[in-house]
Design an enzyme around this catalytic site. Sequence first.
Site, PDB file in Angstrom:
ATOM      1  N   ASN A   1       0.505  -2.470   5.427  1.00 43.65           N
ATOM      2  CA  ASN A   1       1.209  -3.712   5.742  1.00 43.65           C
ATOM      3  C   ASN A   1       2.655  -3.453   6.154  1.00 43.65           C
ATOM      4  O   ASN A   1       3.353  -2.646   5.539  1.00 43.65           O
ATOM      5  CB  ASN A   1       1.183  -4.655   4.545  1.00 43.65           C
ATOM      6  CG  ASN A   1      -0.094  -5.476   4.495  1.00 43.65           C
ATOM      7  OD1 ASN A   1      -0.777  -5.648   5.504  1.00 43.65           O
ATOM      8  ND2 ASN A   1      -0.423  -5.976   3.320  1.00 43.65           N
TER       9      ASN A   1
ATOM     10  N   ARG B   1      -4.942   6.905   0.266  1.00 45.30           N
ATOM     11  CA  ARG B   1      -4.031   5.771   0.122  1.00 45.30           C
ATOM     12  C   ARG B   1      -4.467   4.893  -1.034  1.00 45.30           C
ATOM     13  O   ARG B   1      -5.609   4.969  -1.518  1.00 45.30           O
ATOM     14  CB  ARG B   1      -3.992   4.967   1.411  1.00 45.30           C
ATOM     15  CG  ARG B   1      -5.339   4.426   1.911  1.00 45.30           C
ATOM     16  CD  ARG B   1      -5.627   2.986   1.527  1.00 45.30           C
ATOM     17  NE  ARG B   1      -4.629   2.044   1.916  1.00 45.30           N
ATOM     18  CZ  ARG B   1      -4.518   1.513   3.140  1.00 45.30           C
ATOM     19  NH1 ARG B   1      -5.403   1.833   4.078  1.00 45.30           N
ATOM     20  NH2 ARG B   1      -3.581   0.633   3.410  1.00 45.30           N
TER      21      ARG B   1
ATOM     22  N   CYS C   1       0.846  -1.192   0.000  1.00 39.41           N
ATOM     23  CA  CYS C   1       0.000   0.000   0.000  1.00 39.41           C
ATOM     24  C   CYS C   1       0.884   1.246   0.000  1.00 39.41           C
ATOM     25  O   CYS C   1       2.063   1.188   0.314  1.00 39.41           O
ATOM     26  CB  CYS C   1      -0.885   0.043   1.249  1.00 39.41           C
ATOM     27  SG  CYS C   1      -1.663  -1.522   1.680  1.00 39.41           S
TER      28      CYS C   1
END
Length: 330
Positions: free
Chosen positions: A85, A16, A2
């Site tokens: 992550n 995002r 991400c």
Amino acid sequence: MCTAVTYQTKDFYMGRTLDYEFSYGDEVTITPRKYGFALRHPHRDLQENIFHTKYAMIGMAHVAGTYPLYYDAINEKGLGMAGLNFVGNAVYQEEKEGKDNITQFEFIPWILGSCATLGEAKTLLSRINLTKTPFSEGLPTASLHWIIADASGAITVESMSDGLHIHDNPVGVLTNNPPFEQQMFQLNNYMYLSPRQPVNQFSEKLALQTYSRGMGALGLPGDLSSMSRFVRVAFTKMHAVSGDSEKESVSQFFHILGSVDQQRGCCEVADGKYEITLYTSCCNASKGIYYYTTYENHQITAVHMHRENLDGKDLIRYPLIMGEQILDQN
């Protein structure tokens, strides 16, 4: 994988990409004020261990029953937060006495439901211990780190084996691994990049010339690794120029994150399975508007938090509009 970015024009924006090989059934979700979250660990100041949000919030979530598991969100005061992550580096702790013991999945509602500003969030973070308690057997604890931001600035929060780290984030950007301090240090290797055309520094004895526009950014990494995405989106964001209008700002924000868009086929994670940009979000944190696109739908869709009853009792949920929206001009 991400990428998260902040952006400031007349208003403050935060958003995002979420890159993965499948979706959990994400929805734009509004949590009203005074919504009750049952905490997994006892808290000294709460009756029956129920946390009631002070502020409403809007963001992208997988809703499990009546519990919104937020990936990213902003609250009605303009504070935003996103979890990305951080596999291999994220380490959560056992419950600790004298701390606010908050699980990974409670972290976003705990901060955004309690804090109006980044300063208040920093104060609350000084008391937090992030625990490894999973939401359920089918939804294990996610390995994440977080960006928290408002119009005054941004920080990165990382829970690692040696404790909780809180870093000032001067670029307002976060990807995945390595840890944030290493991501920031990597920018030193690209200090020569520029949006301007380069001049010959190689040798005065050689008549070297530019042969293409854009050569000032020659060497900007173009692969899909998290480190390269950090460098690329930081360069794009720091040099981005747009007008102050809402449409200009939102359009430019999506172009910034478009620099790290992941296309099906370019990142194989298993035989025949590919990581793609499932959705891209842009939140006007100043006005409480959540914009998004999906991999199959590039039309920008908006959900307005302040058009809803923020004093209601139930979550407000908008399933994502899927399928490409094509305008026939003739």
